[in-house]
Design a protein around this motif. Structure first.
Motif, mmCIF file in Angstrom:
data_model
loop_
_atom_site.group_PDB
_atom_site.id
_atom_site.type_symbol
_atom_site.label_atom_id
_atom_site.label_comp_id
_atom_site.label_asym_id
_atom_site.label_seq_id
_atom_site.Cartn_x
_atom_site.Cartn_y
_atom_site.Cartn_z
ATOM 1 N N GLN A 288 0.830 -1.204 0.000
ATOM 2 C CA GLN A 288 0.000 0.000 0.000
ATOM 3 C C GLN A 288 0.866 1.257 0.000
ATOM 4 O O GLN A 288 0.561 2.233 -0.690
ATOM 5 N N THR B 274 -3.045 -5.504 -3.727
ATOM 6 C CA THR B 274 -3.987 -6.416 -3.074
ATOM 7 C C THR B 274 -3.716 -7.885 -3.348
ATOM 8 O O THR B 274 -3.766 -8.721 -2.439
ATOM 9 N N LEU C 240 -9.171 -5.037 8.149
ATOM 10 C CA LEU C 240 -10.168 -3.970 8.045
ATOM 11 C C LEU C 240 -9.557 -2.636 8.464
ATOM 12 O O LEU C 240 -9.733 -1.620 7.777
ATOM 13 N N THR C 241 -8.836 -2.624 9.571
ATOM 14 C CA THR C 241 -8.161 -1.394 10.010
ATOM 15 C C THR C 241 -7.119 -0.952 8.993
ATOM 16 O O THR C 241 -6.983 0.247 8.691
ATOM 17 N N TYR D 230 -7.071 -1.432 5.732
ATOM 18 C CA TYR D 230 -7.674 -0.841 4.539
ATOM 19 C C TYR D 230 -8.446 0.430 4.855
ATOM 20 O O TYR D 230 -8.551 1.314 4.002
ATOM 21 N N GLU D 231 -8.970 0.547 6.063
ATOM 22 C CA GLU D 231 -9.635 1.796 6.438
ATOM 23 C C GLU D 231 -8.627 2.948 6.402
ATOM 24 O O GLU D 231 -8.902 4.023 5.851
ATOM 25 N N PHE E 56 -7.562 3.670 2.622
ATOM 26 C CA PHE E 56 -8.512 4.458 1.839
ATOM 27 C C PHE E 56 -8.604 5.894 2.365
ATOM 28 O O PHE E 56 -8.825 6.824 1.580
ATOM 29 N N ALA F 20 -14.427 6.118 5.440
ATOM 30 C CA ALA F 20 -13.333 5.185 5.140
ATOM 31 C C ALA F 20 -13.621 3.792 5.690
ATOM 32 O O ALA F 20 -13.257 2.784 5.068
ATOM 33 N N HIS F 21 -14.266 3.725 6.839
ATOM 34 C CA HIS F 21 -14.584 2.421 7.428
ATOM 35 C C HIS F 21 -15.548 1.645 6.532
ATOM 36 O O HIS F 21 -15.342 0.461 6.252
ATOM 37 N N ALA G 153 -13.817 0.453 3.401
ATOM 38 C CA ALA G 153 -13.000 -0.727 3.663
ATOM 39 C C ALA G 153 -13.869 -1.978 3.776
ATOM 40 O O ALA G 153 -13.496 -3.057 3.283
ATOM 41 N N TYR H 180 -14.891 -3.059 0.337
ATOM 42 C CA TYR H 180 -13.782 -3.626 -0.430
ATOM 43 C C TYR H 180 -13.413 -5.022 0.069
ATOM 44 O O TYR H 180 -13.261 -5.953 -0.718
ATOM 45 N N LEU H 181 -13.292 -5.179 1.374
ATOM 46 C CA LEU H 181 -12.761 -6.421 1.926
ATOM 47 C C LEU H 181 -13.774 -7.553 2.020
ATOM 48 O O LEU H 181 -13.413 -8.718 1.816
#
Length: 212
Positions: A75, A97, A130-131, A133-134, A137, A151-152, A155, A158-159
């Motif tokens: 990332q 990813t 999750l954290t 990707y939050e 983003f 953002a949460h 994520a 997406y996930l």
């Protein structure tokens, strides 16, 4: 992870077999056979099945710690390249990813199922990514590379499909190729939906003209 390749293979095989058959129905002979060695060789690394089982929790933690650190590094590479509208492409998002996705898909059937039971499964299998990707983003929003949103929630969107498809492939290895392709399609669709498009100078000029 410290230790021999045989020891690591034994831990991977144990997690897979425990996940598919249950702890009580797996013997040291079964694990040795899965690794491709004789049972006496396995006892050089573990005193018995209980000792092998005890070693699975730290193995899972170290394995996922390395997995998510690699994902964070990927990332960071993308973030250095992506600045401003139009900079985020599906190809770049895939590059950040798919390495961890492929690592998850390559685990044997049952690995994730049992891994989730022995080492704070929800933390490593869901909460940490999750954290990760939050925050990812959120930083892309700051760079105006993706649309402003929560953002949460982004994520989650997406996930959730990615991890669901990995779980399906974990339960049925014949779904692996399909899961990989579906995940790639999801990444591309997500990018089309959320990436900020670069505005052309012409359209900007028209807007400026009307504002006057």
């Amino acid at each position: 992870m410290p230790g021999s390749a045989t020891r690591e293979k034994a831990l991977q095989a144990a997690l897979e077999l425990f996940g598919r058959k249950g702890y009580d129905r797996v013997s040291m002979n079964d694990i040795a056979e899965a690794v491709g060695i004789r049972a006496p060789s396995l006892y050089k690394h573990f005193a018995g099945k209980e000792a092998l089982f005890a070693a699975t929790a730290p193995y899972v933690r170290e394995r996922y710690q390395a997995l998510w650190q690699d994902a964070a590094n990927a990332q960071a590479v993308l973030e250095r390249e992506v600045r401003g509208p139009g900079a985020l492409s599906a190809e770049r998002l895939e590059l950040a990813t798919m390495p961890w996705v492929m690592a998850e898909l390559e685990d044997g059937a049952g690995f994730r199922a049992f891994a989730g039971q022995v080492a704070e499964g929800l933390d490593w299998l869901w909460d940490r990514p999750l954290t990760l990707y939050e925050r990812f983003f959120s930083r892309l929003m700051e760079r105006q590379a993706v649309k402003r949103a929560d953002a949460h929630t982004m994520a989650l969107e997406y996930l959730a499909p990615i991890l669901h498809l990995i779980d399906l492939a974990d339960r049925d290895s014949s779904r692996r190729a399909t899961a990989e392709e579906d995940i790639r399609k999801h990444v591309r669709q997500f990018c089309r939906a959320f990436a900020v498009k670069e505005r052309s100078p012409a359209s900007g000029g028209v807007r400026s003209l009307f504002r006057r």
